[in-house]
Design an enzyme around this catalytic site. Structure first.
Site, PDB file in Angstrom:
ATOM      1  N   LYS A  85       0.875  -0.957  -0.061  1.00 60.47           N
ATOM      2  CA  LYS A  85       0.174   0.390  -0.027  1.00 60.47           C
ATOM      3  C   LYS A  85       0.890   1.264   0.548  1.00 60.47           C
ATOM      4  O   LYS A  85       2.097   1.428   0.515  1.00 60.47           O
ATOM      5  CB  LYS A  85      -1.092   0.182   1.029  1.00 60.47           C
ATOM      6  CG  LYS A  85      -1.418   1.176   1.688  1.00 60.47           C
ATOM      7  CD  LYS A  85      -2.654   1.832   0.652  1.00 60.47           C
ATOM      8  CE  LYS A  85      -3.395   2.176   1.444  1.00 60.47           C
ATOM      9  NZ  LYS A  85      -4.414   2.479   2.483  1.00 60.47           N
ATOM     10  N   THR A  93      -1.136  11.800   0.370  1.00 61.69           N
ATOM     11  CA  THR A  93      -1.839  12.717  -1.423  1.00 61.69           C
ATOM     12  C   THR A  93      -2.822  14.132  -0.686  1.00 61.69           C
ATOM     13  O   THR A  93      -2.853  14.720  -0.757  1.00 61.69           O
ATOM     14  CB  THR A  93      -3.344  11.482  -1.543  1.00 61.69           C
ATOM     15  OG1 THR A  93      -2.377   9.836  -2.065  1.00 61.69           O
ATOM     16  CG2 THR A  93      -3.938  12.260  -2.554  1.00 61.69           C
ATOM     17  N   ALA A  94      -2.445  13.869   0.911  1.00 60.43           N
ATOM     18  CA  ALA A  94      -3.586  14.856   1.404  1.00 60.43           C
ATOM     19  C   ALA A  94      -2.682  16.398   1.020  1.00 60.43           C
ATOM     20  O   ALA A  94      -2.779  17.621   0.240  1.00 60.43           O
ATOM     21  CB  ALA A  94      -3.166  15.003   2.948  1.00 60.43           C
ATOM     22  N   HIS A 147      -8.122  11.695   7.799  1.00 60.98           N
ATOM     23  CA  HIS A 147      -8.665  10.482   8.670  1.00 60.98           C
ATOM     24  C   HIS A 147      -9.641  11.535  10.287  1.00 60.98           C
ATOM     25  O   HIS A 147     -10.647  11.574   9.238  1.00 60.98           O
ATOM     26  CB  HIS A 147      -7.615  10.178  10.062  1.00 60.98           C
ATOM     27  CG  HIS A 147      -6.682   9.449   8.751  1.00 60.98           C
ATOM     28  ND1 HIS A 147      -7.503   8.327   7.996  1.00 60.98           N
ATOM     29  CD2 HIS A 147      -5.140   8.963   9.399  1.00 60.98           C
ATOM     30  CE1 HIS A 147      -5.521   7.842   7.200  1.00 60.98           C
ATOM     31  NE2 HIS A 147      -4.709   8.097   8.037  1.00 60.98           N
TER      32      HIS A 147
END
Length: 280
Positions: free
Chosen positions: A55, A112-113, A151
């Protein structure tokens, strides 16, 4: 054949990988040595090409696509799940273009943020990398001016007296009409093509099994979710596991292609020199 496999202990990952690593499906002769790490650690391992399958964030993938190919199965894309830029000072919420001098706490350079932040506000360069759970506290202490949260912090910041400057998820969706590409599963290109394709097939079967038997992975999910309540675990899964997790399809690939195109236009990444997807 045993492959090294890295994914996070978050419920969305343990949910989709449970059937695969516990052989609840036919893994076509594949077995796995599993490494549980947060995504930023997995990103760093990908930079070193340590794992066969892992991942990683799509930001990190843009830097390692020559070593890894993106599988059609296993990705996390979604609507309404994007990062948010917040502040302690309510006056900052009134400015559509935050000043370049502002100190920004980010949850990792290759998240990615941070990728989306660079696309939306490329002039915000005074960044400080922090553990995502520490960003709200640093804002409240006055150590940073803006915080990039991800999150569960999306749902807690207002209770702490903090204010939304911009929802980067909404920004992305209004700009592109696409789901936000957050993270994907990649396979090392050094593996034989047959093994890469087999990995894609068995991961898709694992995701489909999870959808058909959503409670089958409960014990495995709970064992890595610390004190998280069961209902919260499954809300987390619902946010990040969807049709794109079984198969990116044309819509999913379009979202990823647009993300990389915009990042190239902003000078965040170099032009891609080869196909990024697993080519069956």
């Amino acid at each position: 054949m045993k492959l090294t496999l890295g994914f996070s202990p978050c419920p969305n990952d343990t949910f989709i990988f449970d059937a695969l690593i516990h052989h609840k499906i036919d893994t076509e002769g594949l077995d796995f040595e599993v490494f549980f790490d947060d995504v930023e650690t997995l990103n760093q391992k990908a930079f070193r090409a340590e794992l066969d399958v892992t991942k990683l964030s799509f930001h990190a993938f843009a830097h390692v696509y020559e070593q890894y190919a993106l599988l059609d199965a296993g990705s996390a894309l979604g609507f309404g799940v994007g990062p948010m830029l917040i502040a302690k000072d309510p006056a900052l919420t009134e400015k559509k273009d935050p000043g370049a001098h502002l100190r920004v706490g980010i949850p990792g350079k290759y998240t990615t943020a941070n990728f989306l932040l660079g696309i939306a506000f490329p002039h915000l360069l005074n960044k400080r990398e922090l553990v995502f759970s520490a960003i709200e506290g640093e804002l409240l202490a006055g150590n940073i001016d803006l915080g990039l949260i991800i999150h569960e912090n999306r749902f807690t910041y207002e209770d702490k007296g903090l204010h939304k400057v911009v929802d980067l998820g909404n920004y992305w969706e209004e700009l592109t009409g696409c789901a936000i590409p957050l993270g994907g599963i990649v396979v090392n290109r050094r593996l034989e093509q047959e093994i890469q394709e087999k990995m894609n097939r068995v991961l898709r079967k694992s995701v489909e099994y999870a959808f058909s038997h959503p409670k089958s992975a409960l014990d495995f999910i709970r064992s890595h979710a610390q004190e998280m309540d069961e209902s919260v675990m499954y809300k987390h899964i619902e946010l990040y596991v969807n049709k794109y997790s079984a198969d990116l399809g044309q819509e999913g690939r379009k979202a990823i292609d647009i993300l990389f195109k915009l990042a190239q236009e902003k000078g965040l990444i170099a032009p891609l020199s080869r196909e990024i997807y697993l080519m069956a």
